[in-house]
Design an enzyme around this catalytic site. Structure first.
Site, PDB file in Angstrom:
ATOM      1  N   LYS A  11       0.842  -1.203   0.000  1.00 26.64           N
ATOM      2  CA  LYS A  11       0.000   0.000   0.000  1.00 26.64           C
ATOM      3  C   LYS A  11       0.878   1.255   0.000  1.00 26.64           C
ATOM      4  O   LYS A  11       2.098   1.171   0.213  1.00 26.64           O
ATOM      5  CB  LYS A  11      -0.917  -0.067   1.221  1.00 26.64           C
ATOM      6  CG  LYS A  11      -1.925  -1.228   1.160  1.00 26.64           C
ATOM      7  CD  LYS A  11      -2.797  -1.245   2.415  1.00 26.64           C
ATOM      8  CE  LYS A  11      -3.884  -2.299   2.325  1.00 26.64           C
ATOM      9  NZ  LYS A  11      -4.755  -2.312   3.531  1.00 26.64           N
ATOM     10  N   TYR A  51     -12.232  -2.427  -3.469  1.00 25.98           N
ATOM     11  CA  TYR A  51     -12.796  -2.571  -2.126  1.00 25.98           C
ATOM     12  C   TYR A  51     -14.329  -2.526  -2.139  1.00 25.98           C
ATOM     13  O   TYR A  51     -14.931  -2.128  -1.139  1.00 25.98           O
ATOM     14  CB  TYR A  51     -12.242  -1.475  -1.212  1.00 25.98           C
ATOM     15  CG  TYR A  51     -10.840  -1.760  -0.702  1.00 25.98           C
ATOM     16  CD1 TYR A  51     -10.553  -2.916   0.028  1.00 25.98           C
ATOM     17  CD2 TYR A  51      -9.794  -0.859  -0.937  1.00 25.98           C
ATOM     18  CE1 TYR A  51      -9.273  -3.175   0.498  1.00 25.98           C
ATOM     19  CE2 TYR A  51      -8.501  -1.116  -0.460  1.00 25.98           C
ATOM     20  CZ  TYR A  51      -8.263  -2.271   0.257  1.00 25.98           C
ATOM     21  OH  TYR A  51      -6.991  -2.545   0.743  1.00 25.98           O
ATOM     22  N   ASN A 114      -1.786  -0.120   7.359  1.00 26.40           N
ATOM     23  CA  ASN A 114      -1.298  -1.486   7.617  1.00 26.40           C
ATOM     24  C   ASN A 114      -0.456  -2.083   6.472  1.00 26.40           C
ATOM     25  O   ASN A 114      -0.328  -3.298   6.334  1.00 26.40           O
ATOM     26  CB  ASN A 114      -2.443  -2.405   8.044  1.00 26.40           C
ATOM     27  CG  ASN A 114      -3.478  -2.613   6.963  1.00 26.40           C
ATOM     28  OD1 ASN A 114      -3.407  -2.000   5.902  1.00 26.40           O
ATOM     29  ND2 ASN A 114      -4.440  -3.476   7.223  1.00 26.40           N
ATOM     30  N   HIS A 117      -1.730  -5.526   1.374  1.00 24.13           N
ATOM     31  CA  HIS A 117      -3.005  -6.209   1.136  1.00 24.13           C
ATOM     32  C   HIS A 117      -2.727  -7.577   0.548  1.00 24.13           C
ATOM     33  O   HIS A 117      -1.815  -7.732  -0.258  1.00 24.13           O
ATOM     34  CB  HIS A 117      -3.859  -5.411   0.134  1.00 24.13           C
ATOM     35  CG  HIS A 117      -4.932  -6.246  -0.512  1.00 24.13           C
ATOM     36  ND1 HIS A 117      -6.131  -6.486   0.098  1.00 24.13           N
ATOM     37  CD2 HIS A 117      -4.949  -6.941  -1.675  1.00 24.13           C
ATOM     38  CE1 HIS A 117      -6.857  -7.302  -0.684  1.00 24.13           C
ATOM     39  NE2 HIS A 117      -6.154  -7.579  -1.769  1.00 24.13           N
ATOM     40  N   GLU A 128      -9.117 -10.051  -8.254  1.00 24.17           N
ATOM     41  CA  GLU A 128      -8.177  -8.948  -8.033  1.00 24.17           C
ATOM     42  C   GLU A 128      -7.050  -8.959  -9.074  1.00 24.17           C
ATOM     43  O   GLU A 128      -6.653  -7.904  -9.575  1.00 24.17           O
ATOM     44  CB  GLU A 128      -7.625  -9.023  -6.603  1.00 24.17           C
ATOM     45  CG  GLU A 128      -8.708  -8.710  -5.572  1.00 24.17           C
ATOM     46  CD  GLU A 128      -8.294  -8.954  -4.124  1.00 24.17           C
ATOM     47  OE1 GLU A 128      -7.135  -9.343  -3.878  1.00 24.17           O
ATOM     48  OE2 GLU A 128      -9.151  -8.737  -3.242  1.00 24.17           O
TER      49      GLU A 128
HETATM   50  P1  RTP Z   1      -6.780  -5.897   2.948  1.00 23.80           P
HETATM   51  O1  RTP Z   1      -8.001  -6.136   2.076  1.00 23.80           O
HETATM   52  O2  RTP Z   1      -6.228  -4.518   2.835  1.00 23.80           O
HETATM   53  O3  RTP Z   1      -5.759  -6.996   2.835  1.00 23.80           O
HETATM   54  O4  RTP Z   1      -7.295  -6.016   4.415  1.00 23.80           O
HETATM   55  P2  RTP Z   1      -8.094  -7.181   5.059  1.00 23.80           P
HETATM   56  O5  RTP Z   1      -8.733  -8.094   4.051  1.00 23.80           O
HETATM   57  O6  RTP Z   1      -7.157  -7.804   6.032  1.00 23.80           O
HETATM   58  O7  RTP Z   1      -9.233  -6.378   5.832  1.00 23.80           O
HETATM   59  P3  RTP Z   1     -10.589  -5.757   5.314  1.00 23.80           P
HETATM   60  O8  RTP Z   1     -11.583  -5.973   6.395  1.00 23.80           O
HETATM   61  O9  RTP Z   1     -10.915  -6.195   3.927  1.00 23.80           O
HETATM   62  O10 RTP Z   1     -10.253  -4.217   5.300  1.00 23.80           O
HETATM   63  C1  RTP Z   1      -9.578  -3.633   4.228  1.00 23.80           C
HETATM   64  C2  RTP Z   1      -8.682  -2.539   4.721  1.00 23.80           C
HETATM   65  O11 RTP Z   1      -9.479  -1.496   5.282  1.00 23.80           O
HETATM   66  C3  RTP Z   1      -8.754  -0.850   6.313  1.00 23.80           C
HETATM   67  N1  RTP Z   1      -9.523  -0.892   7.545  1.00 23.80           N
HETATM   68  N2  RTP Z   1      -9.650   0.143   8.341  1.00 23.80           N
HETATM   69  N3  RTP Z   1     -10.390   1.858  10.474  1.00 23.80           N
HETATM   70  C4  RTP Z   1     -10.786   0.609  10.476  1.00 23.80           C
HETATM   71  O12 RTP Z   1     -11.417   0.141  11.376  1.00 23.80           O
HETATM   72  C5  RTP Z   1     -10.407  -0.245   9.353  1.00 23.80           C
HETATM   73  N4  RTP Z   1     -10.765  -1.506   9.188  1.00 23.80           N
HETATM   74  C6  RTP Z   1     -10.217  -1.923   8.030  1.00 23.80           C
HETATM   75  C7  RTP Z   1      -7.438  -1.590   6.481  1.00 23.80           C
HETATM   76  O13 RTP Z   1      -6.445  -0.899   5.708  1.00 23.80           O
HETATM   77  C8  RTP Z   1      -7.740  -2.938   5.869  1.00 23.80           C
HETATM   78  O14 RTP Z   1      -6.568  -3.573   5.424  1.00 23.80           O
END
Ligand code: RTP
Length: 150
Positions: A11, A51, A114, A117, A128
């Site tokens: 990212k 997303y 974080n 991804h 994707e």
């Molecule tokens: P990613 O898609 O980025 O790998 O992340 P992930 O599947 O582990 O998690 P996901 O629930 O799909 O969330 C995507 C990205 O959104 C941001 N996020 N911010 N502020 C918050 O509470 C929050 N929750 C999620 C994070 O950058 C997360 O990786």
């Protein structure tokens, strides 16, 4: 030969912090094969598509703004169980829950920054890879080292 593929993206914060090599290196050292890579400064529309399943979440606008704030490094990796093991290498979404030794557990503190991804299923990986790389999702090539990995 294992042909499962996943989409791993460094990212904008990971790119800015100079972590591209570190992240690519961890996947390479584990034994996974890099089959595509490029740097992209993605548009808001493209990121909203990436997303799409998070649309409606309170953090969605901030997430899109952060992801559009600079270039990302998009990659495709191939190998045995790479989707699940890729997520394991990245660590938990919230870095405070990520084990030390994982990428997020070693380099991040905040869920909104974080670093990386990774696709969460084989199905999402296919979508994707197609969204970020189009029809030519990967560049196949043989590695002699595979005989020592598998
Ligand atoms: P990613 O898609 O980025 O790998 O992340 P992930 O599947 O582990 O998690 P996901 O629930 O799909 O969330 C995507 C990205 O959104 C941001 N996020 N911010 N502020 C918050 O509470 C929050 N929750 C999620 C994070 O950058 C997360 O990786």
């Amino acid at each position: 030969m294992a042909t499962e593929q996943t989409f791993i993206m460094v990212k904008p914060d990971g790119v800015q912090r100079g972590l591209v090599g570190e992240i690519v290196g961890r996947f390479e050292k584990r034994g996974y094969q890099l089959v595509n890579a490029k740097m992209v400064h993605a548009s808001q529309e493209h990121l909203e598509q990436h997303y799409a399943d998070l649309k409606g979440k309170p953090f969605f606008p901030g997430l899109i703004k952060y992801m559009a704030s600079g270039p990302v490094f998009a990659t495709v990796w191939q190998g045995k169980d790479v989707v699940k093991q890729g997520r394991a290498l990245l660590g938990a979404t919230n870095p405070l829950a990520s084990a030390p030794g994982t990428i997020r557990g070693d380099f991040a503190i905040d869920v909104g920054r974080n670093i990386c991804h990774g696709s969460d299923s084989v199905e999402s990986a296919k979508k994707e890879i197609s969204l970020w790389f189009g029809q030519d999702g990967s560049i196949p090539y043989k590695r002699a080292v595979d005989a020592w990995i598998y």
